[in-house]
Design a protein around this motif. Structure first.
Motif, mmCIF file in Angstrom:
data_model
loop_
_atom_site.group_PDB
_atom_site.id
_atom_site.type_symbol
_atom_site.label_atom_id
_atom_site.label_comp_id
_atom_site.label_asym_id
_atom_site.label_seq_id
_atom_site.Cartn_x
_atom_site.Cartn_y
_atom_site.Cartn_z
ATOM 1 N N PRO A 97 0.843 -1.189 0.000
ATOM 2 C CA PRO A 97 0.000 0.000 0.000
ATOM 3 C C PRO A 97 0.876 1.234 0.000
ATOM 4 O O PRO A 97 1.880 1.281 0.693
ATOM 5 N N ARG A 98 0.534 2.232 -0.848
ATOM 6 C CA ARG A 98 1.256 3.497 -0.819
ATOM 7 C C ARG A 98 0.602 4.369 0.228
ATOM 8 O O ARG A 98 -0.610 4.303 0.441
ATOM 9 N N ALA A 99 1.384 5.248 0.810
ATOM 10 C CA ALA A 99 0.794 6.250 1.687
ATOM 11 C C ALA A 99 -0.064 7.168 0.835
ATOM 12 O O ALA A 99 0.446 7.920 0.017
ATOM 13 N N GLU A 100 -1.376 7.067 0.984
ATOM 14 C CA GLU A 100 -2.267 7.986 0.283
ATOM 15 C C GLU A 100 -2.956 8.812 1.358
ATOM 16 O O GLU A 100 -3.067 8.390 2.496
ATOM 17 N N PHE A 101 -3.374 10.019 1.001
ATOM 18 C CA PHE A 101 -3.813 10.937 2.036
ATOM 19 C C PHE A 101 -5.184 11.509 1.755
ATOM 20 O O PHE A 101 -5.289 12.625 1.269
ATOM 21 N N PRO A 102 -6.222 10.759 2.067
ATOM 22 C CA PRO A 102 -7.573 11.302 1.925
ATOM 23 C C PRO A 102 -7.757 12.478 2.879
ATOM 24 O O PRO A 102 -7.106 12.545 3.929
ATOM 25 N N VAL A 103 -8.607 13.426 2.501
ATOM 26 C CA VAL A 103 -8.742 14.633 3.320
ATOM 27 C C VAL A 103 -9.635 14.437 4.545
ATOM 28 O O VAL A 103 -9.572 15.225 5.481
ATOM 29 N N LEU A 104 -10.450 13.399 4.548
ATOM 30 C CA LEU A 104 -11.393 13.268 5.653
ATOM 31 C C LEU A 104 -10.721 13.231 7.030
ATOM 32 O O LEU A 104 -11.142 13.971 7.933
ATOM 33 N N PRO A 105 -9.678 12.431 7.231
ATOM 34 C CA PRO A 105 -9.030 12.430 8.548
ATOM 35 C C PRO A 105 -8.533 13.811 8.954
ATOM 36 O O PRO A 105 -8.656 14.198 10.121
ATOM 37 N N VAL A 106 -8.001 14.563 8.005
ATOM 38 C CA VAL A 106 -7.536 15.915 8.315
ATOM 39 C C VAL A 106 -8.711 16.766 8.773
ATOM 40 O O VAL A 106 -8.658 17.454 9.790
ATOM 41 N N ARG B 127 -0.234 -8.412 1.722
ATOM 42 C CA ARG B 127 -0.889 -8.724 2.985
ATOM 43 C C ARG B 127 0.087 -8.602 4.160
ATOM 44 O O ARG B 127 -0.259 -8.072 5.212
ATOM 45 N N ASP B 128 1.321 -9.058 3.955
ATOM 46 C CA ASP B 128 2.330 -8.908 5.011
ATOM 47 C C ASP B 128 2.595 -7.433 5.302
ATOM 48 O O ASP B 128 2.667 -7.019 6.466
ATOM 49 N N ALA B 129 2.742 -6.656 4.224
ATOM 50 C CA ALA B 129 3.047 -5.231 4.397
ATOM 51 C C ALA B 129 1.927 -4.541 5.175
ATOM 52 O O ALA B 129 2.178 -3.727 6.064
ATOM 53 N N VAL B 130 0.692 -4.885 4.834
ATOM 54 C CA VAL B 130 -0.448 -4.271 5.514
ATOM 55 C C VAL B 130 -0.431 -4.633 6.998
ATOM 56 O O VAL B 130 -0.637 -3.772 7.856
ATOM 57 N N ALA B 131 -0.144 -5.902 7.286
ATOM 58 C CA ALA B 131 -0.108 -6.342 8.685
ATOM 59 C C ALA B 131 0.957 -5.569 9.457
ATOM 60 O O ALA B 131 0.722 -5.107 10.581
ATOM 61 N N ARG B 132 2.136 -5.393 8.859
ATOM 62 C CA ARG B 132 3.208 -4.653 9.526
ATOM 63 C C ARG B 132 2.787 -3.212 9.776
ATOM 64 O O ARG B 132 3.000 -2.672 10.858
ATOM 65 N N GLU B 133 2.167 -2.604 8.745
ATOM 66 C CA GLU B 133 1.769 -1.204 8.885
ATOM 67 C C GLU B 133 0.735 -1.058 9.994
ATOM 68 O O GLU B 133 0.804 -0.156 10.818
ATOM 69 N N ALA B 166 -10.015 -3.108 6.131
ATOM 70 C CA ALA B 166 -10.868 -3.388 4.971
ATOM 71 C C ALA B 166 -10.061 -3.996 3.823
ATOM 72 O O ALA B 166 -10.597 -4.639 2.945
ATOM 73 N N GLU B 167 -8.736 -3.800 3.869
ATOM 74 C CA GLU B 167 -7.863 -4.174 2.757
ATOM 75 C C GLU B 167 -7.828 -5.656 2.382
ATOM 76 O O GLU B 167 -7.843 -5.981 1.210
ATOM 77 N N PRO B 168 -7.797 -6.564 3.361
ATOM 78 C CA PRO B 168 -7.571 -7.965 2.994
ATOM 79 C C PRO B 168 -8.583 -8.509 1.993
ATOM 80 O O PRO B 168 -8.355 -9.543 1.370
ATOM 81 N N ARG B 169 -9.709 -7.792 1.817
ATOM 82 C CA ARG B 169 -10.670 -8.214 0.802
ATOM 83 C C ARG B 169 -10.015 -8.345 -0.565
ATOM 84 O O ARG B 169 -10.458 -9.143 -1.395
ATOM 85 N N VAL B 170 -9.019 -7.514 -0.798
ATOM 86 C CA VAL B 170 -8.365 -7.502 -2.103
ATOM 87 C C VAL B 170 -7.975 -8.913 -2.515
ATOM 88 O O VAL B 170 -8.167 -9.321 -3.650
ATOM 89 N N GLY B 171 -7.446 -9.644 -1.583
ATOM 90 C CA GLY B 171 -6.996 -10.996 -1.886
ATOM 91 C C GLY B 171 -8.130 -11.863 -2.399
ATOM 92 O O GLY B 171 -7.914 -12.739 -3.237
#
Lengths: 183, 183
Positions: A97-106, B127-133, B166-171
């Motif tokens: 996953p890339r760090a993407e920055f939706p505005v809602l949290p801000v 999936r591993d990267a997401v878990a670490r993050e 919500a991400e793991p759905r991708v798999g």
DNA sequence: GTCACACTAGTCGGCGTTGAATACTCCACC
DNA sequence: GGTGGAGTATTCAACGCCGACTAGTGTGAC
């Protein structure tokens, strides 16, 4: 070899993998397939993106024609380097996953500058807007499936639906304090 | 009166609402508070953003000082117009979801250019990267709560956790066909 | 027949972002 | 007493994005 492709560039390369086209035709196809809901499509950005792809040797001009007095249409063709670059970029995007920055949290983070009443009002509006958007996406999706568009091309819509369904939580997360007046 | 503020500009205004600061100090505070996980913080972008805010009359220079031989530090102060503009922008962001364009749907949409094996490999890595993050965000969140940071300032983290969950759905969404070789 | 409107096809110029560079300080370690 | 790394504070130039514009073609309505 910079070769960091923008989402729009990847979509353009993917369409050129089907057959040579001119930029405007790419834009039309993206719209027809509803892919303009997944990538930000602005015509001038597309022209610039195509220029860069040519400059970087990922595509080449395959012809220039004109109908009557209309502007010239330049048609481009995908090169091997372009196909490879696109595949590499898709792998990179899938891989992590890339760090993407939706505005809602801000916005939520700074919502304490507003009064509780204001926050409640705009969040109610938001819930309606989300419901309308959800309905529109569903209509598009159903229509496409009926027309026989393969599900693979509609995965973007499924993501959007998941995302919209996760949204209503926002309403339940609004511990705001009353307005302080600063400078 | 263009007054369309970027997320970084809004964060800068919000900090200047506390007290006058110089740009680098704003950056440090954002980092200290973990807000750099909600907004894309690049130092040069911040300097440009501040310049624009000054040009548009939302903030003003409150002083220039220097310690020893170091570069000058320009300190800025929030103006009323800036405070109002920030509040208006926050309302706009809360009011309705903006079309934002994460790259994942695009990548999934074009994943059919890859072989099934490749897709499965990179999605496993993901999936591993997401878990670490996820783990890292939890650590940050817990530490902050322990230090007494108010939950209001950590809502961004809660969003991130929801998004990652919500991400793991991708798999489970990868109907790919085997590689076709084109140009 | 002409006026309004929508579509086709593309360019221009200004705005915002960002990798890289600059330049100085402080501190540790050897 | 010198070298190397981390932190401070800012600038630069190239890049990418996009609202606004141009200019021709088709079309339906009055």
């Amino acid at each position: 070899m910079p070769e960091r492709l923008t989402p729009l560039a990847v979509c353009a390369l993917a369409l050129l993998a089907e057959r040579p086209m001119h930029p405007y035709e790419i834009a039309q196809l993206l719209r027809a397939r509803g892919q303009d809901q997944d990538v930000k499509l602005r015509i001038p950005s597309l022209y610039h993106a195509i220029e860069r792809l040519e400059r970087d040797g990922l595509i080449e001009v395959s012809g220039v024609d004109r109908e009557g007095n209309r502007p010239e249409r330049t048609t481009y063709r995908l090169l091997k380097a372009g196909r490879d670059a696109m595949e590499r970029q898709v792998i990179v995007w899938l891989q992590a996953p890339r760090a993407e920055f939706p505005v809602l949290p801000v916005a939520v983070g700074e919502a304490h500058f507003l009064t509780r009443a204001e926050v409640e009002r705009v969040l109610a509006e938001r819930r309606d807007a989300v419901a309308r958007e959800r309905a529109a996406v569903r209509v598009f999706q159903e229509a496409a499936l009926d027309k026989g568009v393969p599900r693979r091309m509609l995965l973007g819509k499924e993501f959007t639906l998941h995302r919209l369904d996760a949204e209503p939580r926002v309403g339940r997360l609004s511990p705001v304090r009353s307005r302080e007046r600063g400078p």
